[in-house]
Design an enzyme around this catalytic site. Structure first.
Site, PDB file in Angstrom:
ATOM      1  N   GLY A  82       0.320   2.785   9.152  1.00 23.30           N
ATOM      2  CA  GLY A  82      -0.894   2.289   9.813  1.00 23.30           C
ATOM      3  C   GLY A  82      -1.788   3.317  10.477  1.00 23.30           C
ATOM      4  O   GLY A  82      -2.767   2.951  11.126  1.00 23.30           O
ATOM      5  N   ASP A 121       1.763  -5.718  -3.211  1.00 22.72           N
ATOM      6  CA  ASP A 121       1.635  -4.565  -4.109  1.00 22.72           C
ATOM      7  C   ASP A 121       0.183  -4.502  -4.592  1.00 22.72           C
ATOM      8  O   ASP A 121      -0.322  -5.487  -5.142  1.00 22.72           O
ATOM      9  CB  ASP A 121       2.591  -4.755  -5.301  1.00 22.72           C
ATOM     10  CG  ASP A 121       2.659  -3.530  -6.190  1.00 22.72           C
ATOM     11  OD1 ASP A 121       1.716  -2.702  -6.164  1.00 22.72           O
ATOM     12  OD2 ASP A 121       3.651  -3.393  -6.924  1.00 22.72           O
ATOM     13  N   LYS A 185      -5.937  10.101  -2.222  1.00 20.31           N
ATOM     14  CA  LYS A 185      -4.940  11.162  -2.362  1.00 20.31           C
ATOM     15  C   LYS A 185      -4.794  11.503  -3.843  1.00 20.31           C
ATOM     16  O   LYS A 185      -4.829  10.623  -4.696  1.00 20.31           O
ATOM     17  CB  LYS A 185      -3.586  10.627  -1.849  1.00 20.31           C
ATOM     18  CG  LYS A 185      -2.495  11.702  -1.739  1.00 20.31           C
ATOM     19  CD  LYS A 185      -1.115  11.085  -1.680  1.00 20.31           C
ATOM     20  CE  LYS A 185      -0.680  10.487  -0.383  1.00 20.31           C
ATOM     21  NZ  LYS A 185      -0.537  11.450   0.708  1.00 20.31           N
TER      22      LYS A 185
HETATM   23  C1  LIG Z   1       1.609   8.367   2.639  1.00 16.27           C
HETATM   24  S1  LIG Z   1       1.903   6.693   2.963  1.00 16.27           S
HETATM   25  C2  LIG Z   1       0.416   6.185   3.750  1.00 16.27           C
HETATM   26  C3  LIG Z   1       0.302   6.628   5.167  1.00 16.27           C
HETATM   27  C4  LIG Z   1      -0.894   5.997   5.862  1.00 16.27           C
HETATM   28  N1  LIG Z   1      -2.156   6.525   5.360  1.00 16.27           N
HETATM   29  C5  LIG Z   1      -0.864   6.217   7.352  1.00 16.27           C
HETATM   30  O1  LIG Z   1      -1.710   6.932   7.863  1.00 16.27           O
HETATM   31  O2  LIG Z   1       0.008   5.646   8.010  1.00 16.27           O
HETATM   32  C6  LIG Z   1       1.749   6.001   1.363  1.00 16.27           C
HETATM   33  C7  LIG Z   1       1.922   4.488   1.316  1.00 16.27           C
HETATM   34  O3  LIG Z   1       1.528   4.009   0.016  1.00 16.27           O
HETATM   35  C8  LIG Z   1       2.230   2.827  -0.201  1.00 16.27           C
HETATM   36  N2  LIG Z   1       2.146   2.410  -1.595  1.00 16.27           N
HETATM   37  C9  LIG Z   1       2.550   3.100  -2.685  1.00 16.27           C
HETATM   38  N3  LIG Z   1       2.340   2.360  -3.793  1.00 16.27           N
HETATM   39  C10 LIG Z   1       1.774   1.191  -3.382  1.00 16.27           C
HETATM   40  C11 LIG Z   1       1.338   0.029  -4.074  1.00 16.27           C
HETATM   41  N4  LIG Z   1       1.448  -0.070  -5.408  1.00 16.27           N
HETATM   42  N5  LIG Z   1       0.828  -0.984  -3.372  1.00 16.27           N
HETATM   43  C12 LIG Z   1       0.724  -0.901  -2.013  1.00 16.27           C
HETATM   44  N6  LIG Z   1       1.117   0.185  -1.304  1.00 16.27           N
HETATM   45  C13 LIG Z   1       1.642   1.213  -1.996  1.00 16.27           C
HETATM   46  C14 LIG Z   1       3.646   3.190   0.259  1.00 16.27           C
HETATM   47  O4  LIG Z   1       4.416   2.031   0.500  1.00 16.27           O
HETATM   48  C15 LIG Z   1       3.366   4.025   1.514  1.00 16.27           C
HETATM   49  O5  LIG Z   1       3.475   3.238   2.661  1.00 16.27           O
END
Ligand SMILES: C[S@@+](CC[C@H](N)C(=O)[O-])C[C@H]1O[C@@H](n2cnc3c(N)ncnc32)[C@H](O)[C@@H]1O
Length: 236
Positions: A82, A121, A185
């Site tokens: 978050g 998702d 990203k």
């Molecule tokens: C690097 S973290 C994000 C951190 C966030 N920007 C923060 O500041 O807290 C990447 C996130 O992408 C999510 N993620 C990856 N694939 C996903 C998908 N298909 N649908 C939803 N979320 C996804 C992961 O569960 C993870 O929580």
């Protein structure tokens, strides 16, 4: 203990935390934990009340490129835990009563004041419509910090995260308001030319950014596409 200027710019008395070698703790995990505990961004995120050190990546990018403005509608893909939602909600002055920031993640996360969160998702066919419904209109900004869970096989991880980046770009181009921005990203050497060309055709400026909070040794990079040209009107 030493006095030194850390990478986030403040002079602190640095007491380095050492993680002892233990049976059952892999050396790579020990090193990761030691680096995490001594990371100035991790320490600062705790003091500032951010959920993640990732919050500083968005702060640094936004300080330089001026994306987030009060009143804007924002979608945050891959939102857990978050940090980006916190930054986006604060900078767009989104309120708990009428949130105009919507985050999505398949992981459960605590509520973020000023943001609506979908636990879902993003690759689910129903996700794009749910996001727009929750936001109540087209976004000014689509953010994606999505990263696929690591498998330990670098090439596989790379391909999966690049796929997320491409789906996020398609989504952004199908929902953004004209003049809107897309930040995602990506990986060094990972952005397919086809994706870059498509973004360059649809946005007035496209470039890679590496905020100081993104570790030098990481292949992580962000792609910033600014000023969406808009979609061609649908044919009758
Ligand atoms: C690097 S973290 C994000 C951190 C966030 N920007 C923060 O500041 O807290 C990447 C996130 O992408 C999510 N993620 C990856 N694939 C996903 C998908 N298909 N649908 C939803 N979320 C996804 C992961 O569960 C993870 O929580």
């Amino acid at each position: 203990m030493t006095n030194k200027k850390d990478s986030v710019g403040s002079t602190t008395r640095v007491l380095r935390t050492k993680v002892k070698k233990k049976r059952g703790l892999k050396e790579s995990s020990r090193r990761w934990l030691e680096r995490h505990l001594n990371d100035p961004y991790v320490q600062r995120s705790k003091a500032d009340g951010y959920r993640s050190r990732a919050a500083y990546k968005l702060i640094e990018i936004d300080d330089k490129h001026h994306l987030l403005k009060p009143g804007q509608k924002v979608i945050d893909l891959g939102a857990a835990p978050g940090g980006w939602c916190q930054v986006a909600a604060a900078r767009t002055k989104s309120t708990a009563a009428a949130p105009h920031v919507v985050g999505i993640d398949y992981l459960e996360m605590d509520a973020v004041p000023g943001s609506a969160i979908l636990q879902m998702d993003f690759l689910d066919d129903a996700a794009p419509a749910r996001l727009i419904e929750e936001l109540g209109g087209e976004p000014d900004i689509v953010l994606s910090d999505m990263a696929a869970p690591t498998t330990g096989h670098r090439r596989t991880d790379h391909i999966r995260t690049m796929h997320l980046c491409e789906v996020a770009a398609d989504f952004a181009m199908s929902v953004l308001k004209p003049g809107g921005h897309f930040l995602t990203k990506t990986f060094q050497g990972g952005t397919e030319n086809e994706l870059l060309d498509m973004l360059k055709r649809s946005f007035r400026s496209v470039h890679h950014v590496k905020p100081p909070a993104s570790r030098d040794e990481s292949v992580e990079l962000y792609l910033l596409a600014k000023d969406f040209k808009g979609r061609a009107p649908a044919e009758e």
